[in-house]
Scaffold this active site. Structure first.
Site, PDB file in Angstrom:
ATOM      1  N   ASN A   1     -22.276 100.551  66.549  1.00 33.25           N
ATOM      2  CA  ASN A   1     -20.957 100.833  65.877  1.00 33.25           C
ATOM      3  C   ASN A   1     -21.018 102.190  65.178  1.00 33.25           C
ATOM      4  O   ASN A   1     -21.735 102.248  64.235  1.00 33.25           O
ATOM      5  CB  ASN A   1     -20.671  99.652  65.238  1.00 33.25           C
ATOM      6  CG  ASN A   1     -19.277  99.757  64.417  1.00 33.25           C
ATOM      7  OD1 ASN A   1     -19.045 100.678  64.125  1.00 33.25           O
ATOM      8  ND2 ASN A   1     -18.451  98.508  64.421  1.00 33.25           N
TER       9      ASN A   1
ATOM     10  N   HIS B   1     -18.447 104.205  60.983  1.00 31.02           N
ATOM     11  CA  HIS B   1     -18.944 104.628  59.810  1.00 31.02           C
ATOM     12  C   HIS B   1     -19.344 106.134  59.722  1.00 31.02           C
ATOM     13  O   HIS B   1     -19.181 106.761  58.570  1.00 31.02           O
ATOM     14  CB  HIS B   1     -19.719 103.819  58.916  1.00 31.02           C
ATOM     15  CG  HIS B   1     -19.395 102.467  58.549  1.00 31.02           C
ATOM     16  ND1 HIS B   1     -17.956 102.425  57.846  1.00 31.02           N
ATOM     17  CD2 HIS B   1     -19.671 101.241  58.942  1.00 31.02           C
ATOM     18  CE1 HIS B   1     -17.497 100.884  57.887  1.00 31.02           C
ATOM     19  NE2 HIS B   1     -18.835 100.364  58.378  1.00 31.02           N
TER      20      HIS B   1
ATOM     21  N   HIS C   1     -13.913 100.635  66.399  1.00 27.80           N
ATOM     22  CA  HIS C   1     -12.752  99.635  65.783  1.00 27.80           C
ATOM     23  C   HIS C   1     -11.667 100.603  65.661  1.00 27.80           C
ATOM     24  O   HIS C   1     -11.614 101.288  64.616  1.00 27.80           O
ATOM     25  CB  HIS C   1     -13.400  98.859  64.604  1.00 27.80           C
ATOM     26  CG  HIS C   1     -12.212  97.677  64.352  1.00 27.80           C
ATOM     27  ND1 HIS C   1     -12.599  96.849  63.516  1.00 27.80           N
ATOM     28  CD2 HIS C   1     -11.361  97.422  64.740  1.00 27.80           C
ATOM     29  CE1 HIS C   1     -11.771  95.994  63.242  1.00 27.80           C
ATOM     30  NE2 HIS C   1     -10.827  96.603  64.181  1.00 27.80           N
TER      31      HIS C   1
ATOM     32  N   ARG D   1      -8.788 100.484  64.249  1.00 26.20           N
ATOM     33  CA  ARG D   1      -7.988  99.621  62.894  1.00 26.20           C
ATOM     34  C   ARG D   1      -6.374  99.935  63.164  1.00 26.20           C
ATOM     35  O   ARG D   1      -6.177 101.149  63.196  1.00 26.20           O
ATOM     36  CB  ARG D   1      -8.579  99.638  61.786  1.00 26.20           C
ATOM     37  CG  ARG D   1      -9.971  98.915  61.712  1.00 26.20           C
ATOM     38  CD  ARG D   1     -10.244  99.015  60.211  1.00 26.20           C
ATOM     39  NE  ARG D   1      -9.513  97.926  59.478  1.00 26.20           N
ATOM     40  CZ  ARG D   1     -10.031  96.821  59.021  1.00 26.20           C
ATOM     41  NH1 ARG D   1     -11.202  96.306  59.509  1.00 26.20           N
ATOM     42  NH2 ARG D   1      -9.463  95.804  58.544  1.00 26.20           N
TER      43      ARG D   1
ATOM     44  N   ARG E   1      -8.191 103.671  59.181  1.00 21.07           N
ATOM     45  CA  ARG E   1      -9.062 103.953  58.124  1.00 21.07           C
ATOM     46  C   ARG E   1     -10.385 104.888  58.425  1.00 21.07           C
ATOM     47  O   ARG E   1     -10.898 105.652  57.880  1.00 21.07           O
ATOM     48  CB  ARG E   1      -9.395 102.946  57.280  1.00 21.07           C
ATOM     49  CG  ARG E   1     -10.340 101.999  57.743  1.00 21.07           C
ATOM     50  CD  ARG E   1     -10.852 100.977  56.875  1.00 21.07           C
ATOM     51  NE  ARG E   1      -9.803  99.772  56.583  1.00 21.07           N
ATOM     52  CZ  ARG E   1     -10.087  98.789  55.932  1.00 21.07           C
ATOM     53  NH1 ARG E   1     -11.441  98.321  55.746  1.00 21.07           N
ATOM     54  NH2 ARG E   1      -9.202  97.720  55.785  1.00 21.07           N
TER      55      ARG E   1
ATOM     56  N   GLU F   1     -13.186  97.812  69.701  1.00 19.20           N
ATOM     57  CA  GLU F   1     -12.907  96.561  68.969  1.00 19.20           C
ATOM     58  C   GLU F   1     -11.702  96.639  68.456  1.00 19.20           C
ATOM     59  O   GLU F   1     -11.078  97.761  68.033  1.00 19.20           O
ATOM     60  CB  GLU F   1     -13.877  96.743  67.621  1.00 19.20           C
ATOM     61  CG  GLU F   1     -14.182  95.270  67.042  1.00 19.20           C
ATOM     62  CD  GLU F   1     -15.148  95.612  65.762  1.00 19.20           C
ATOM     63  OE1 GLU F   1     -14.547  95.283  64.760  1.00 19.20           O
ATOM     64  OE2 GLU F   1     -16.258  95.879  66.162  1.00 19.20           O
TER      65      GLU F   1
ATOM     66  N   THR G   1     -14.331  93.271  59.146  1.00 19.56           N
ATOM     67  CA  THR G   1     -13.788  92.362  59.738  1.00 19.56           C
ATOM     68  C   THR G   1     -14.540  91.089  59.119  1.00 19.56           C
ATOM     69  O   THR G   1     -15.710  90.958  59.033  1.00 19.56           O
ATOM     70  CB  THR G   1     -14.226  92.337  61.332  1.00 19.56           C
ATOM     71  OG1 THR G   1     -13.802  93.544  61.961  1.00 19.56           O
ATOM     72  CG2 THR G   1     -13.377  91.279  62.002  1.00 19.56           C
TER      73      THR G   1
ATOM     74  N   GLU H   1     -18.898  87.601  71.296  1.00 22.08           N
ATOM     75  CA  GLU H   1     -19.688  87.927  70.168  1.00 22.08           C
ATOM     76  C   GLU H   1     -19.805  87.120  69.165  1.00 22.08           C
ATOM     77  O   GLU H   1     -18.632  86.826  68.299  1.00 22.08           O
ATOM     78  CB  GLU H   1     -19.154  89.596  69.936  1.00 22.08           C
ATOM     79  CG  GLU H   1     -19.940  90.079  68.825  1.00 22.08           C
ATOM     80  CD  GLU H   1     -19.803  91.624  68.460  1.00 22.08           C
ATOM     81  OE1 GLU H   1     -19.274  92.157  69.364  1.00 22.08           O
ATOM     82  OE2 GLU H   1     -20.047  91.791  67.234  1.00 22.08           O
TER      83      GLU H   1
ATOM     84  N   HIS I   1     -22.444  92.069  63.358  1.00 21.09           N
ATOM     85  CA  HIS I   1     -21.782  92.013  61.670  1.00 21.09           C
ATOM     86  C   HIS I   1     -22.985  91.712  60.839  1.00 21.09           C
ATOM     87  O   HIS I   1     -23.418  90.663  60.701  1.00 21.09           O
ATOM     88  CB  HIS I   1     -20.937  90.958  61.669  1.00 21.09           C
ATOM     89  CG  HIS I   1     -19.702  91.498  60.725  1.00 21.09           C
ATOM     90  ND1 HIS I   1     -19.982  91.810  59.165  1.00 21.09           N
ATOM     91  CD2 HIS I   1     -18.419  92.225  61.063  1.00 21.09           C
ATOM     92  CE1 HIS I   1     -18.609  92.398  58.889  1.00 21.09           C
ATOM     93  NE2 HIS I   1     -18.010  92.709  59.867  1.00 21.09           N
TER      94      HIS I   1
HETATM   95  N1  PXP Z   1     -19.234  93.753  65.875  1.00 18.58           N
HETATM   96  C1  PXP Z   1     -17.945  93.310  65.377  1.00 18.58           C
HETATM   97  C2  PXP Z   1     -16.897  92.513  66.222  1.00 18.58           C
HETATM   98  C3  PXP Z   1     -17.610  93.944  63.940  1.00 18.58           C
HETATM   99  O1  PXP Z   1     -16.189  93.787  63.674  1.00 18.58           O
HETATM  100  C4  PXP Z   1     -18.413  94.868  63.590  1.00 18.58           C
HETATM  101  C5  PXP Z   1     -18.084  95.762  62.216  1.00 18.58           C
HETATM  102  O2  PXP Z   1     -16.975  96.526  62.480  1.00 18.58           O
HETATM  103  C6  PXP Z   1     -19.802  95.081  63.815  1.00 18.58           C
HETATM  104  C7  PXP Z   1     -20.171  94.380  65.355  1.00 18.58           C
HETATM  105  C8  PXP Z   1     -20.847  95.803  63.381  1.00 18.58           C
HETATM  106  O3  PXP Z   1     -20.977  95.238  61.918  1.00 18.58           O
HETATM  107  P1  PXP Z   1     -21.731  96.051  60.980  1.00 18.58           P
HETATM  108  O4  PXP Z   1     -21.229  97.499  60.787  1.00 18.58           O
HETATM  109  O5  PXP Z   1     -21.846  95.100  59.871  1.00 18.58           O
HETATM  110  O6  PXP Z   1     -23.443  96.119  61.690  1.00 18.58           O
END
Ligand code: PXP
Length: 248
Positions: free
Chosen positions: A17, A20, A53, A55, A59, A80, A111, A161, A201
């Protein structure tokens, strides 16, 4: 390539992911760091997919990122997103290889839980069908709850997931153990329903060994801990470290 054969010779896969990376860019309104460059590094390091994601508040990931990442086709794209008309419209236009439907609240840090598939069954089913007909594999981000998993299977998705965030964030060992057992039970239940089991997550190098005790996992989607680690060791090394840890 991850070496560990978990089930029937299939290796556990890492989806990164990269939200960030965009968070850093948006913090200053610069053009760097570019999620596209991050995607190339993740691919080189052995990730099998990219999660972003989009959003509703934009953001971090922006619409242009979604289009650019799809066009570049560096790795399969897992978009996502909330089941919100504007975002669904973008997903239908972009046709990402995968869509993961998540709940979304404007004020949340990230999330915060799985979808209430039972309460939103009809709306989800309609969106899932539209996305599937359009060529995207759809997954639902859910809690490891038997009733939710059965409802998920009834929507027509082939993938769920499991939300690992509650377990990963738990500080009390007994509570963490109970949450891990729920994940294990949820994975068994999802597998028995014929669903592919992904998880994500809050996963980091410290809690990963426990997450790996969850059966039937196909893909782990990990973001924050990898991007945070990349600050010190670089993104390629951070992804390689995670893959190595997933295979040990
Ligand atoms: N999977 C989903 C559905 C998420 O919402 C997120 C966070 O955006 C992640 C995976 C990745 O989570 P993390 O950034 O905490 O590793």
């Amino acid at each position: 390539m991850i070496k560990k054969d978990r089930e029937m010779g299939r290796p556990l896969k890492l989806g990164v992911n990269i939200d960030h990376v965009a968070t850093l860019r948006q913090a200053r309104g610069t053009v760097y760091p570019d999620p596209l460059e991050a995607a190339q590094i993740c691919a080189k390091a052995g990730a099998v997919s990219l999660t972003i994601h989009l959003r509703e508040d934009r953001r971090h990931i922006q619409d242009a990122d979604v289009y650019a990442l799809k066009k570049a086709a560096i790795l399969p794209l897992n978009l996502e997103m909330a089941n919100a008309p504007e975002i669904v419209g973008i997903a239908l236009d972009v046709k990402p290889e995968e869509v993961c439907l998540v709940p979304e609240k404007r004020q949340e840090l990230t999330t915060e839980g799985g979808l209430n598939v039972i309460a939103q069954f009809d709306a989800l089913k309609e969106t899932i069908e539209r996305l599937q007909v359009n060529g995207s594999e759809v997954s639902l981000f859910v809690e490891p709850d038997e009733k939710i998993l059965k409802a998920s299977a009834n929507t027509g998705v082939r993938v769920v997931e499991l939300h690992t965030g509650s377990f990963c964030d738990a500080t009390d060992p007994a509570h963490a153990k109970a949450l891990l057992n729920k994940l294990i039970h949820g994975a068994e239940c999802a597998h028995a329903l014929g669903l592919q089991v992904n998880a994500g997550h809050g996963i980091n190098l410290d809690n990963l060994p426990d997450v790996l005790t969850v059966p039937h996992l196909d893909t782990l989607n990990i973001g924050h801990s990898i991007v945070a680690r990349a600050v010190f060791v670089g993104l390629e090394t951070a992804v390689c470290e995670m893959i190595e840890a997933m295979s040990s």
